[in-house]
Design an enzyme around this catalytic site. Structure first.
Site, PDB file in Angstrom:
ATOM      1  CB  ILE A 113      23.356 -25.298  44.312  1.00  0.00           C
ATOM      2  CG1 ILE A 113      22.011 -25.793  43.754  1.00  0.00           C
ATOM      3  CG2 ILE A 113      24.517 -25.984  43.607  1.00  0.00           C
ATOM      4  CD1 ILE A 113      21.852 -25.524  42.262  1.00  0.00           C
ATOM      5  CG  ASP A 114      23.123 -21.004  48.346  1.00  0.00           C
ATOM      6  OD1 ASP A 114      23.392 -21.868  49.198  1.00  0.00           O
ATOM      7  OD2 ASP A 114      23.810 -19.978  48.155  1.00  0.00           O
ATOM      8  NE  ARG A 115      13.018 -22.073  48.848  1.00  0.00           N
ATOM      9  CZ  ARG A 115      12.055 -22.041  49.768  1.00  0.00           C
ATOM     10  NH1 ARG A 115      12.369 -21.948  51.039  1.00  0.00           N
ATOM     11  NH2 ARG A 115      10.789 -22.099  49.404  1.00  0.00           N
ATOM     12  CB  THR A 117      21.903 -21.192  43.207  1.00  0.00           C
ATOM     13  OG1 THR A 117      22.484 -20.220  44.073  1.00  0.00           O
ATOM     14  CG2 THR A 117      22.833 -21.439  42.034  1.00  0.00           C
ATOM     15  NE  ARG A 215      24.264 -15.409  47.640  1.00  0.00           N
ATOM     16  CZ  ARG A 215      23.243 -15.833  48.372  1.00  0.00           C
ATOM     17  NH1 ARG A 215      23.076 -17.129  48.589  1.00  0.00           N
ATOM     18  NH2 ARG A 215      22.401 -14.960  48.884  1.00  0.00           N
TER      19      ARG A 215
END
EC number: 5.4.99.-
Length: 281
Positions: A113-115, A117, A215
């Site tokens: 998952i994104d940093r 998030t 997003r």
């Protein structure tokens, strides 16, 4: 022979420095007999940027965020602001911290998952678990649900956002995603949890695993995420400011496992409380 850290290899793959049949690949791409593999020259210094030691405090903090563990699987409630792995100027990430905390050499990320998030990240403790769960992900058998706070009032209680997504790069090499007919099929199920005067709390379940999918799909219907500095930051928003991207991986439903959940983190709970305090239409 020089040993190259796995984090460096993952970074090369993300940057497109490893190609199969002249095409970019992902870390989980499977090879077939006859595939042509090209790896760009690797400049390797003895002291790699990911060699920075993980402090005991950070390691133990991450270990305290484990919400599920069995003989093959570890699930961690990752805080926002920490990458899942080191590389690209990041000294260390979640996986390096967990290895330092547990002393286990074999711990591998099952997904990412994104940093910015927060929320649930699956980590394998055995190769068999890694393969089994990544196969489930490819076959869309694992349901992942995210809590997102988006700008504006979403009108439909439930909707399926079906918009193809295309990855591209900016001139500085940073990755971006946009809706494009040339992109890959991408679907996200949205369900409104609560409406506020200037925002909406939604539960989003991606039915495909594209970069920045929730997003960009939010932006595509006019409801970008609050606190997103990459997509829709220019969209008008009169609610309380968010300190970071308002996206949290809240639930995992894996066949053969109990439902695994992580409650909203304190910063998102605070934002929801502020939104509730504003007078509704």
């Amino acid at each position: 022979m020089i040993s190259v850290p796995k984090s460096r290899i993952y970074r090369l793959i993300r940057e497109g420095q490893v190609r199969v049949n002249k095409k970019r690949i992902k870390a989980e791409t499977k090879l077939a007999i006859g595939d042509q593999i090209r790896v760009a020259p690797i400049r390797f210094e003895q002291k790699d940027e990911t060699d920075a030691p993980v402090s005991d405090k950070v390691a133990q903090s991450l270990l305290s965020r484990v919400v599920y563990e069995d003989e093959g699987l570890l699930v961690v409630n990752k805080p926002s602001g920490i990458a899942v792995h080191g590389g690209s100027g990041v000294a260390y990430g979640l996986i390096e911290g967990l290895r330092a905390a547990t002393g286990k050499k074999y711990l591998e990320l099952i997904h990412r998952i994104d940093r910015d998030t927060s929320g649930l990240v699956m980590v394998s403790k055995k190769r068999s678990t890694l393969k089994a769960l990544q196969d489930m992900l490819r076959e869309h058998k694992i349901k992942k649900t995210y809590a997102a706070i988006v700008k504006g009032q979403v009108s439909l209680d439930q909707q399926l956002i079906n918009q193809p997504l295309l990855r591209y790069e900016l001139s500085n090499g940073e990755r971006r995603v946009r809706v494009s007919e040339e992109g890959k099929e991408s679907k996200t199920q949205w369900k409104v949890a609560e409406r506020f005067m200037h925002a909406t709390l939604v539960y989003a379940s991606p039915l495909s695993g594209r970069t920045h999918q929730i997003r960009v799909h939010g932006l595509s219907i006019g409801h970008p995420l609050v606190g997103d500095d990459k997509y829709g930051h220019e969209t008008e928003y009169r609610g309380p400011k968010a300190r970071r991207l308002s996206l949290h991986a809240m639930r995992l439903e894996i066949p053969g496992y109990p439902v695994i959940e992580a409650p909203l983190p304190e910063d998102m709970q605070s934002l929801v409380a502020q939104l509730r305090a504003q007078k509704k239409d």
